[in-house]
Design a protein around this motif. Structure first.
Motif, mmCIF file in Angstrom:
data_model
loop_
_atom_site.group_PDB
_atom_site.id
_atom_site.type_symbol
_atom_site.label_atom_id
_atom_site.label_comp_id
_atom_site.label_asym_id
_atom_site.label_seq_id
_atom_site.Cartn_x
_atom_site.Cartn_y
_atom_site.Cartn_z
ATOM 1 N N VAL A 95 -3.428 8.171 4.458
ATOM 2 C CA VAL A 95 -2.656 9.258 3.858
ATOM 3 C C VAL A 95 -1.864 10.017 4.918
ATOM 4 O O VAL A 95 -0.677 10.316 4.736
ATOM 5 C CB VAL A 95 -3.593 10.208 3.084
ATOM 6 N N ASN A 98 1.295 7.875 6.096
ATOM 7 C CA ASN A 98 2.226 7.300 5.116
ATOM 8 C C ASN A 98 2.171 5.772 5.081
ATOM 9 O O ASN A 98 3.198 5.102 4.904
ATOM 10 C CB ASN A 98 3.655 7.763 5.397
ATOM 11 N N LEU A 112 -8.097 8.018 -2.478
ATOM 12 C CA LEU A 112 -6.735 8.266 -2.001
ATOM 13 C C LEU A 112 -6.126 9.471 -2.706
ATOM 14 O O LEU A 112 -5.438 10.285 -2.083
ATOM 15 C CB LEU A 112 -5.872 7.018 -2.240
ATOM 16 N N ALA A 116 -4.931 12.788 -0.697
ATOM 17 C CA ALA A 116 -3.534 13.216 -0.812
ATOM 18 C C ALA A 116 -3.438 14.632 -1.367
ATOM 19 O O ALA A 116 -2.597 15.430 -0.936
ATOM 20 C CB ALA A 116 -2.766 12.236 -1.699
ATOM 21 N N LYS A 121 0.422 16.005 -0.723
ATOM 22 C CA LYS A 121 1.485 14.995 -0.681
ATOM 23 C C LYS A 121 1.147 13.873 -1.658
ATOM 24 O O LYS A 121 0.019 13.765 -2.148
ATOM 25 C CB LYS A 121 1.639 14.439 0.732
ATOM 26 N N GLN A 123 0.714 9.825 -2.378
ATOM 27 C CA GLN A 123 0.332 8.629 -1.636
ATOM 28 C C GLN A 123 0.772 7.385 -2.397
ATOM 29 O O GLN A 123 0.316 7.120 -3.500
ATOM 30 C CB GLN A 123 -1.184 8.591 -1.420
ATOM 31 N N LYS A 124 1.667 6.595 -1.789
ATOM 32 C CA LYS A 124 2.094 5.343 -2.401
ATOM 33 C C LYS A 124 0.999 4.286 -2.257
ATOM 34 O O LYS A 124 0.348 4.191 -1.208
ATOM 35 C CB LYS A 124 3.381 4.841 -1.751
ATOM 36 N N TYR A 154 -1.833 12.482 -7.547
ATOM 37 C CA TYR A 154 -1.272 12.405 -6.200
ATOM 38 C C TYR A 154 -1.142 10.972 -5.695
ATOM 39 O O TYR A 154 -0.850 10.753 -4.528
ATOM 40 C CB TYR A 154 -2.111 13.246 -5.242
ATOM 41 N N VAL A 155 -1.369 10.017 -6.597
ATOM 42 C CA VAL A 155 -1.197 8.605 -6.260
ATOM 43 C C VAL A 155 0.048 8.080 -6.957
ATOM 44 O O VAL A 155 0.202 8.227 -8.165
ATOM 45 C CB VAL A 155 -2.434 7.779 -6.672
#
Length: 358
Positions: A95, A98, A112, A116, A121, A123-124, A154-155
Motif C-alpha cells: 500500500v 503503490n 489491503l 489503505a 488512499k 489500493q489497486k 478503499y480497494v
C-alpha cells in the motif's frame, strides 16, 4: 577477468523487445516485462524503459522497490505488479509503495482495504483467476458469487490476471481465452467499470501467432520471450527473436581421463540423486569447470563447442565429457555456454558470478 562470468548481450535483448512490441501493437496488446528472471538488475530494467515499456512485474517486492526508487521520478507512468500472491506481512509495504498485487483470496482483499483506509488512499489490485493450471487464483464461482466487492471502499479492482504453463504445463487455447474474456465481461457488469485482462506468460504468444482471438485480452506478462526468444512450455524458439542474449563463461581447472569404480557400492550424490551417467562405467576425458549448482542450472547450459557434453554438476563443479572435441583443453582455458532461463536466474542470484553488459 574474473570467472565465472555472465555476459549479457544488450543488443540481442533490445532486438527482442522491439520485435515483440511491434507484434503486440498489431494485436492491440500491452506488454508487461517480468523482471524476476534477472533479479530486476537495473541496467536491464533501464533497457526496457528506453524501449517504451513502463509496466513491470516481479515475485519479489524488493525487486519492485529497487525499480521504483531508481526510476519513478523520471517515469511518472511507471506501474509495478506483484505477481506472486502477497503475504499478510507485505500488505502495508504494498500500500505504501503503490504496488499492484495479484490477489486470490478475500482475506487479502480485506487486509489491503484496511491498510489503505488507514493511510487514506485507494489500493489497486488485480484478481488472480484460476485458468486451468491448478496453481493460484480465484475460481470463477467465487468471483461471480455473493461476495460484495463494492464493500471494499478503499480497494480498486482494476483487472483480472491468469497464469498458465507454470506448474502443470497446461497451455492456453481458444476455449480458455474465450472463458476468461467472458468472465471479465461479467465482472465488469457486476462492478460497473472497465477492467484489464492480463495473461501470462510467454506461452500465450503462440495463440496470437496462430489464430484470431476474441477481443478482450489487454496485456501479456512475459520475461522469457524478451530475454531468450524462447517458449520453454512448448520447447519452441521464435524464429523472429534472438536466443543468444546470455552467455556463461567459466574456467577449466582439471582435465583428466576418469572412470567410476565399477562394481563398488553406490549411494546418492550430494543432492540426494543418482547419476545415470555413471552406470556405463566408461572411461572418459573429463574437464572440471569452476562453476556449479550454486551458480547455474546445468540443465539449461548449452556448450558453444558442440562436441562437449555436460555429464553433471556438483555444488562447485561442472563436469564435462570433452573426449570428442577437436580442442586440446587444458587447465586455464575457458568454455562458453549459451544460457537458458534457469541458468541465468541462478547466475544473477549467485554473488560468485560476475555480470558484464555488452
Amino acid at each position: 577477468m574474473h570467472y565465472p562470468l555472465l555476459k549479457i548481450h544488450t543488443q540481442a535483448i533490445r532486438h527482442n523487445i522491439r520485435a515483440i512490441l511491434q507484434k503486440l501493437n498489431q494485436w492491440q496488446l500491452r506488454a508487461v516485462a517480468i523482471t524476476k528472471g534477472f533479479c530486476a538488475d537495473l541496467p536491464l530494467v533501464k533497457l526496457f524503459l528506453e524501449e517504451g515499456i513502463t509496466c513491470f512485474g516481479d515475485s519479489n517486492p524488493g525487486n519492485l522497490l529497487k525499480i521504483k526508487h531508481t526510476f519513478s521520478t523520471r517515469n511518472s507512468d511507471l506501474q509495478l505488479y506483484l505477481i506472486r500472491l502477497p503475504m499478510s506481512s507485505e500488505i502495508q509495504l504494498i500500500v505504501d509503495n503503490n504496488i499492484v498485487p495479484f490477489v486470490s483470496n478475500f482475506e487479502s482483499l480485506q487486509l489491503l482495504n484496511h491498510a489503505a483506509y488507514k493511510v487514506g488512499k485507494f489500493q489497486k489490485v488485480i484478481l488472480a483467476v484460476e485458468g486451468g493450471d491448478a496453481r493460484e487464483g480465484f475460481l470463477e464461482e467465487e468471483i461471480l458469487g455473493n461476495f460484495n466487492f463494492k464493500a471494499l471502499k478503499y480497494v480498486d479492482i482494476v483487472g483480472l490476471g491468469t497464469t498458465l504453463a507454470c506448474l502443470n504445463g497446461v497451455l492456453p487455447d481458444l476455449d480458455i481465452v474465450t472463458r476468461l474474456v467472458a468472465l471479465k465481461k461479467q465482472l465488469e457488469e457486476k462492478l460497473d467499470k472497465e477492467l484489464t485482462l492480463s495473461v501470462g506468460g510467454t506461452t500465450f504468444l503462440e495463440l496470437w501467432e496462430g489464430e484470431p482471438l476474441p477481443r478482450g485480452v489487454d496485456e501479456i506478462r512475459m520475461g522469457e520471450a524478451f530475454l531468450f526468444g524462447h517458449d520453454i512450455s512448448r520447447k519452441k524458439a521464435f524464429s523472429w527473436l534472438n536466443q543468444d542474449a546470455f552467455e556463461v563463461v567459466a574456467e577449466i581447472v582439471e582435465v583428466k581421463r576418469k572412470q567410476p569404480l565399477w562394481g563398488k557400492a553406490r549411494g546418492f550424490d550430494a543432492f540426494g540423486k543418482t547419476s545415470a551417467f555413471l552406470l556405463s562405467g566408461e572411461e572418459k576425458e573429463r574437464a572440471l569447470v569452476a562453476i556449479g549448482k550454486q551458480d547455474v542450472d546445468e540443465n539449461q547450459l548449452y556448450p558453444e563447442d558442440k562436441n562437449v557434453t555436460i555429464i553433471g554438476a556438483t555444488s562447485n563443479y561442472l563436469v564435462l565429457d570433452v573426449s570428442k572435441s577437436s580442442q586440446n583443453y587444458k587447465p586455464g582455458d575457458t568454455l562458453s555456454f549459451r544460457a537458458g532461463y534457469g541458468a541465468v536466474l541462478r547466475a544473477f542470484l549467485s554473488p560468485y558470478v560476475s555480470k558484464i553488459y555488452f
